[in-house]
Design an enzyme around this catalytic site. Structure first.
Site, PDB file in Angstrom:
ATOM      1  N   ASP A 238       0.688  -1.130  -0.041  1.00  0.00           N
ATOM      2  CA  ASP A 238       0.237  -0.157  -0.024  1.00  0.00           C
ATOM      3  C   ASP A 238       0.845   1.278  -0.030  1.00  0.00           C
ATOM      4  O   ASP A 238       1.820   1.272   1.006  1.00  0.00           O
ATOM      5  CB  ASP A 238      -0.913  -0.127   1.173  1.00  0.00           C
ATOM      6  CG  ASP A 238      -2.137   0.784   1.375  1.00  0.00           C
ATOM      7  OD1 ASP A 238      -2.756   0.777   0.389  1.00  0.00           O
ATOM      8  OD2 ASP A 238      -1.915   1.803   2.341  1.00  0.00           O
ATOM      9  N   GLU A 303      14.478 -15.197   1.225  1.00  0.00           N
ATOM     10  CA  GLU A 303      14.955 -16.137   1.977  1.00  0.00           C
ATOM     11  C   GLU A 303      14.008 -17.431   2.213  1.00  0.00           C
ATOM     12  O   GLU A 303      14.294 -18.411   2.545  1.00  0.00           O
ATOM     13  CB  GLU A 303      14.778 -15.521   3.689  1.00  0.00           C
ATOM     14  CG  GLU A 303      15.628 -14.473   3.723  1.00  0.00           C
ATOM     15  CD  GLU A 303      15.263 -13.715   5.100  1.00  0.00           C
ATOM     16  OE1 GLU A 303      14.131 -14.365   5.895  1.00  0.00           O
ATOM     17  OE2 GLU A 303      15.794 -12.627   5.387  1.00  0.00           O
TER      18      GLU A 303
HETATM   19  C1  GLC Z   1      -4.121   2.923  -0.577  1.00  0.00           C
HETATM   20  C2  GLC Z   1      -5.458   2.265  -0.412  1.00  0.00           C
HETATM   21  C3  GLC Z   1      -6.676   3.046  -0.123  1.00  0.00           C
HETATM   22  C4  GLC Z   1      -6.219   3.662   1.429  1.00  0.00           C
HETATM   23  C5  GLC Z   1      -4.969   4.328   1.359  1.00  0.00           C
HETATM   24  C6  GLC Z   1      -4.523   4.883   2.616  1.00  0.00           C
HETATM   25  O1  GLC Z   1      -4.246   3.869  -1.713  1.00  0.00           O
HETATM   26  O2  GLC Z   1      -5.641   1.513  -1.581  1.00  0.00           O
HETATM   27  O3  GLC Z   1      -7.804   2.091   0.059  1.00  0.00           O
HETATM   28  O4  GLC Z   1      -7.335   4.566   1.613  1.00  0.00           O
HETATM   29  O5  GLC Z   1      -3.893   3.679   0.661  1.00  0.00           O
HETATM   30  O6  GLC Z   1      -4.132   3.252   3.336  1.00  0.00           O
END
Ligand code: GLC
Length: 589
Positions: A238, A303
């Protein structure tokens, strides 16, 4: 002509087919052509909205396990699970309070193990979400930081700073939150007086970690190992463009016209993804420091036995820059959001396909392709919007430029048929195989996206693409569960989209996906190449991939079909012509 332009820096074999040759000159390269992720079709499960085993209205892991058969039947290679970890759910689980446990709403670690075992038994790989830019403010690390003195080791996990102004009442810099409002929140000391501020690029419940702190690196290496030990096949990372911030956290004012941060989670690419040395680069995105983190994680994955994968959610533009995220010792894949954001226009599509194959192929990585996910307006609506809709704004009843549903579905089917013919790896978002549109008329009282609250309703946000999906036309909650409860209300008219309405019905969107996925596999399209076909109008995208000829007509003039057996078509083919907004695959020798 093959669309991949050889990079003079690399041996010629590397760039063809998304770069499947051997990387002789890169010591860290361990890539081989048979790596599953190079051509995989990966299905995104958004656990809250996929299937709800306990009937509380929020989907869960047992629900997912009970429906895995449907994904095998669909013909995908892998699933990516959006977060199911312990979380107060202020951002639908992207606010993680414990990275190594399952939130009771979604089940237990045992439920996860059962899901994984079942998926692997069915031949599906499983990728989980890693959220490293920020934690939840409920996370023990943050609670300990708040309870510890300013300047302590606990505070150094996050980005706490003194405020500006004589009494520190002004935020430490002018950064805004992606979800709206300012990017800093002031803390209160135990004696009730105002204290330091902490940075949150997203919601105030999502404090940003300080990735210059080695302690943070150690924690995340352990988190990776925790899930790798359980057997996951990889991680979708993310905000993989956000972890490193420019030293000193300098003020930054986005160029005029792009909004405080550019308008949404994804923001406007013109301000988001430029190279760090580019003065237009925000000091919170795409900083060079991120690459060291990816190299560390790459080594952690190595790993382990098997072929594990890191996938970057990085809203970085241009593609040549994004290719840095998938250099041989960094991540394996990055979402191609430039492709997602390409308008439904043939010249633009031809260019982005060429640029994608060249950019990713130039570093020996496969291109990826994606049209929908849990952050964007579903492509069955997005492709038929009649006015600009900044990314992250969402669509609601009062949005200008409402989509035209019939055109949207028609284009979505054509766009998917085009995407699934491309070499590389493709991502599908749950429900798109049913042709689901964005849900526009959610009542204000039902909306849950922090964007909606932080902008006082000025931006609808992302709830419209997150409504629980319909499985059975006549069951309560369309078979999402047996109680009929749903954390976001399902529209009354979804009977026609339900999976059981479409299954086995020739020409349905579900059958279009199934057929395309089967043929993609049997004709080896994912490991093929793009050879543009001459002689078509500007409004047509036409290429060969192996023994398959692919033609997408985006113009208004019908296109005559060449000789060849029709394999799949996104639309009926009256009198052997391809009508507007449709795509056909033909078997040609
Ligand atoms: C990313 C995710 C989104 C979230 C953001 C903060 O963009 O896909 O859904 O709100 O990160 O974590």
């Amino acid at each position: 002509m093959p669309s991949t332009a050889p990079d003079p820096e690399l041996p010629a074999t590397e760039v063809e087919n998304g770069g499947e040759g051997e990387l002789e000159e890169t010591p860290a390269a361990t890539r081989t052509p048979d790596q599953w992720w190079r051509s995989a079709v990966i299905y995104q499960i958004y656990p809250r909205s996929f299937a709800d085993g306990d009937g509380d209205g929020i989907g869960d892991l047992p629900g997912i396990t009970s429906r895995l058969d449907a994904l095998v039947e669909l013909g995908v290679d892998a699933v990516w699970l959006s977060p199911f970890y312990t979380s107060p759910q202020h951002d639908a689980g992207y606010d993680v309070a414990d990275y190594c446990d399952v939130d009771p709403r979604f089940g237990t670690l045992q439920d996860f193990d059962s899901l994984l075992t079942r998926a692997h038994a069915e031949g599906l790989k499983v990728i989980v979400d890693l959220v490293p830019n920020h934690t939840s403010s409920d996370h023990r690390w943050f609670q300990e930081a708040l309870a510890s003195p300013e300047g302590s080791a606990e505070r150094a996990r996050y980005l706490f700073r003194d405020g500006r102004g004589p009494d520190g009442s002004q935020p430490p810099n002018n950064w805004q939150s992606v979800f709206g409002g300012q990017g800093w929140t002031r803390t209160t000391r135990p004696d009730g007086t105002p204290g330091q501020w902490y940075l949150h690029i997203f919601d105030s419940s999502q404090p940003d970690l300080d990735w210059t702190n080695p302690w943070v690196h150690e924690q995340f290496a352990d988190i990776l190992r925790f899930w790798l030990d359980r057997g996951v096949d990889g991680f979708r990372v993310d905000v993989a463009h956000g972890m490193a911030k420019a030293a000193g956290l300098p003020d930054y004012t986005p160029p005029a016209g792009t909004g405080s941060m550019g308008g949404g989670v994804t923001l406007a690419p013109e301000i988001e993804g430029h190279a760090a040395e580019d003065p237009a680069t925000p000091p919170y995105w795409a900083q060079p420091g991120v690459h060291e983190i990816f190299r560390e994680w790459h080594a952690v994955l190595e790993e382990y036995e098997g072929d594990r994968v890191l996938v970057a959610e990085a809203w970085v533009d241009p593609l040549e820059k994004l290719a840095d995220w998938v250099r041989p010792d960094e991540m394996q894949q990055a979402f191609n959001f430039v492709y997602l954001e390409t308008p439904w226009q043939a010249p633009a599509l031809r260019s982005v396909i060429d640029e994608s194959l060249a950019a990713f192929g130039g570093v020996g990585a496969p291109s990826t392709w994606v049209l929908s996910n849990h952050d964007v307006v579903r492509h069955a609506s997005r492709l038929a919007l009649t006015a600009e809709n900044p990314q992250g704004a969402g669509i609601g009843p009062k949005s200008p430029g409402q989509p035209i549903p019939d055109i949207g579905l028609r284009r979505a089917r054509a766009a998917t048929a085009l995407m699934l013919a491309l070499p590389g790896s493709a991502y599908l978002y749950q429900g798109e195989e049913l042709g689901l549109p964005e849900v526009i008329d959610l009542p204000d009282s039902a909306r849950q996206d922090p964007t909606w609250f932080r902008t006082n309703g000025a931006r609808y946000g992302r709830d419209g693409c997150r409504v629980p999906i319909p499985w059975e036309a006549t069951a309560p909650g369309y078979g999402f569960n047996t109680s009929g409860e749903s954390w976001l209300p399902q529209p009354g008219e979804w009977t026609r989209f339900a999976r059981d309405t479409q299954l086995g019905v020739p020409g349905s969107t579900l059958e279009l996906y199934r057929l395309a996925l089967e043929l993609r596999r049997s004709h080896g399209l994912g490991t093929g190449s793009v050879d543009w076909l001459p002689g078509y109008s500007e409004q047509v995208v036409a290429f060969r991939n192996g023994d398959v000829t692919v033609i997408a007509n985006l113009g208004t003039t019908p296109v005559e079909l060449p000789a060849g057996e029709v394999l799949v078509s996104s639309d009926a083919l009256p009198e052997a012509v391809l009508l507007t907004d449709s795509t056909v695959w033909l078997h040609t020798l």
